[in-house]
Design a protein around this motif. Structure first.
Motif, PDB file in Angstrom:
ATOM      1  N   LYS A  40       0.869  -1.325  -0.045  1.00  0.00           N
ATOM      2  CA  LYS A  40      -0.048  -0.098  -0.005  1.00  0.00           C
ATOM      3  C   LYS A  40       0.938   1.299  -0.030  1.00  0.00           C
ATOM      4  N   GLN A  49       0.928   4.193  -2.538  1.00  0.00           N
ATOM      5  CA  GLN A  49       0.474   5.548  -2.265  1.00  0.00           C
ATOM      6  C   GLN A  49       1.727   6.525  -2.802  1.00  0.00           C
ATOM      7  N   ASN A  60      -6.260   7.935  -0.727  1.00  0.00           N
ATOM      8  CA  ASN A  60      -6.628   6.821  -0.391  1.00  0.00           C
ATOM      9  C   ASN A  60      -6.263   5.554  -1.403  1.00  0.00           C
ATOM     10  N   VAL A  61      -5.556   4.672  -1.347  1.00  0.00           N
ATOM     11  CA  VAL A  61      -5.372   3.601  -2.242  1.00  0.00           C
ATOM     12  C   VAL A  61      -5.556   2.075  -2.022  1.00  0.00           C
ATOM     13  N   ASP A  62      -6.665   2.015  -1.071  1.00  0.00           N
ATOM     14  CA  ASP A  62      -7.231   0.750  -0.907  1.00  0.00           C
ATOM     15  C   ASP A  62      -7.751   0.130  -2.097  1.00  0.00           C
ATOM     16  N   TRP A  63      -8.463   0.985  -2.852  1.00  0.00           N
ATOM     17  CA  TRP A  63      -9.325   0.589  -4.129  1.00  0.00           C
ATOM     18  C   TRP A  63      -8.164   0.069  -5.181  1.00  0.00           C
ATOM     19  N   LEU A  64      -7.010   0.562  -5.109  1.00  0.00           N
ATOM     20  CA  LEU A  64      -5.955   0.268  -6.021  1.00  0.00           C
ATOM     21  C   LEU A  64      -5.274  -0.858  -5.610  1.00  0.00           C
ATOM     22  N   THR A  90      -7.082  -3.369  -3.915  1.00  0.00           N
ATOM     23  CA  THR A  90      -7.992  -4.336  -4.123  1.00  0.00           C
ATOM     24  C   THR A  90      -7.976  -4.592  -5.347  1.00  0.00           C
ATOM     25  N   HIS A  91      -7.885  -3.796  -6.359  1.00  0.00           N
ATOM     26  CA  HIS A  91      -7.871  -4.094  -7.771  1.00  0.00           C
ATOM     27  C   HIS A  91      -6.653  -4.943  -8.222  1.00  0.00           C
ATOM     28  N   ASN A 135      -4.749  -6.701  -6.244  1.00  0.00           N
ATOM     29  CA  ASN A 135      -4.734  -7.919  -5.702  1.00  0.00           C
ATOM     30  C   ASN A 135      -5.528  -8.832  -6.632  1.00  0.00           C
ATOM     31  N   ARG A 136      -7.014  -8.245  -7.081  1.00  0.00           N
ATOM     32  CA  ARG A 136      -7.890  -9.093  -7.911  1.00  0.00           C
ATOM     33  C   ARG A 136      -7.038  -9.792  -8.990  1.00  0.00           C
TER      34      ARG A 136
END
Length: 357
Positions: A74, A78, A328-332, A334-335, A337-338
């Motif tokens: 993360k 960031q 916030n890079v949580d969305w990135l 998660t993406h 990781n998928r």
């Protein structure tokens, strides 16, 4: 520059980080004046002996709790997003207002101060690549890489490759630093000796400013760019490393150990770092530095830099600029990781985006 742990002794390193961001602001404010003022040139040379090595060192110290696993990924994301945002913003402002000469408008050529973000990203990856080596071997390898970087056959500013390797030893040293290793500085005699040594270096800057090419302190230029094509030019880099180690160690004598308002300001240096360039470049574009000719004017510039550093580190600025400075890079994550889950992998291989122990 991202994240603060609760380790013992963090107050000292936070205090140091704030004093260093004051130095960063001050040197950038003095830079337009060094050709016209010997006083500005001497202060500039003295500060450059220690402020970037120490800033990289303290960044390495705060990287340790979050280098690996999910936190490490993360943080890398960031830093990457911060770089893309501010490289775009500074490039747009430069094209419209600043018009700094010699700037390459490219994501592969960090805009002035943004080299630190690009190098910080790479320092973390390089340290991960060396994680199986002992700390002492990591330091030796990083010094060798930093010395060899000067022989690169192309301009060192691209991708901040020169500074990445030149300052890598300080990041490695900071990563392995502990509070106990610098606790001897609490001794008043050691502190007095360190402060005296730093003042002697300031006095020496009267001589070195005329004899020391500041390009050696920047770390951004190859040996050829510095006018040294000799095979032994790397020995000069070793000498600069020694000078920076002495100057950095001496400056530590100025740093208080107690937690307080300085520590709180030190936890928000990222905001000062990324925003102060707009102030410096805006002042230069407005022609303000053309009116600074006297020692009193130089002192006013230094005082103003200190005051603006405090202002940019106040909580109000953090609340206002937080989405931009620390996106916030949580969305990135998660993406990414998928995507990693669906990548083909060999038997027994784990998901590279999952935290490791």
């Amino acid at each position: 520059m991202n994240g603060v742990s609760a380790r013992s002794g963090d107050a000292f390193f936070l205090n140091l980080r704030f004093l260093l961001i004051v130095c960063v602001f001050a040197t950038n404010a003095l830079e337009p004046l060094i050709d016209a003022s010997s006083l500005a040139d001497r202060w500039y040379t003295w500060i450059f002996m220690f402020h970037m090595p120490l800033f990289v060192w303290v960044t390495g110290y705060f990287a340790r709790p979050g280098l690996k696993g999910e936190t490490g990924v993360k943080t890398l994301l960031q830093i990457m997003v911060q770089y893309l945002i501010f490289q775009s913003l500074y490039s747009l402002f430069d094209a419209a207002f600043f018009h700094v000469q010699g700037v390459h408008h490219s994501f592969f050529a960090p805009y002035l101060l943004l080299w630190f973000l690009a190098s910080h990203f790479c320092w973390r990856l390089l340290l991960l690549a060396m994680r199986r080596l002992s700390p002492s071997v990591q330091v030796v390898v990083s010094i060798v890489l930093g010395t060899l970087a000067g022989y690169l056959p192309f301009e060192g500013t691209w991708l901040s490759i020169s500074r990445t390797f030149v300052f890598l030893p300080f990041f490695v040293l900071g990563y392995h630093m502990t509070y106990e290793k610098i606790s001897y500085l609490r001794n008043p005699r050691f502190r007095a000796a360190a402060i005296s040594g730093s003042m002697l270096l300031l006095a020496a800057a009267v001589w070195t400013s005329a004899h020391l090419q500041t390009g050696w302190l920047y770390g951004s230029m190859t040996y050829a760019e510095l006018g040294h094509g000799e095979w032994y030019a790397g020995l000069f880099r070793i000498g600069i490393y020694l000078l920076q180690l002495v100057a950095s160690s001496a400056f530590l004598g100025f740093v208080p150990f107690a937690a307080g308002w300085l520590s709180r300001l030190g936890s928000r240096t990222l905001y000062v770092f990324l925003l102060h360039g707009f102030i410096i470049r805006g002042a230069a574009a407005a022609g303000i530095f053309a009116y600074i000719h006297t020692a009193f004017g130089i002192i006013c510039i230094m005082v103003t830099a200190c005051l603006l550093t405090v202002l940019l580190a106040l909580p109000a600025f953090k609340r206002a600029a937080h989405p931009l400075i620390e996106p916030n890079v949580d969305w990135l994550f998660t993406h990414a990781n998928r995507i990693a889950v669906h990548l083909p992998k060999s038997r027994g291989a784990s998901n590279p985006m999952q935290p490791k122990s």
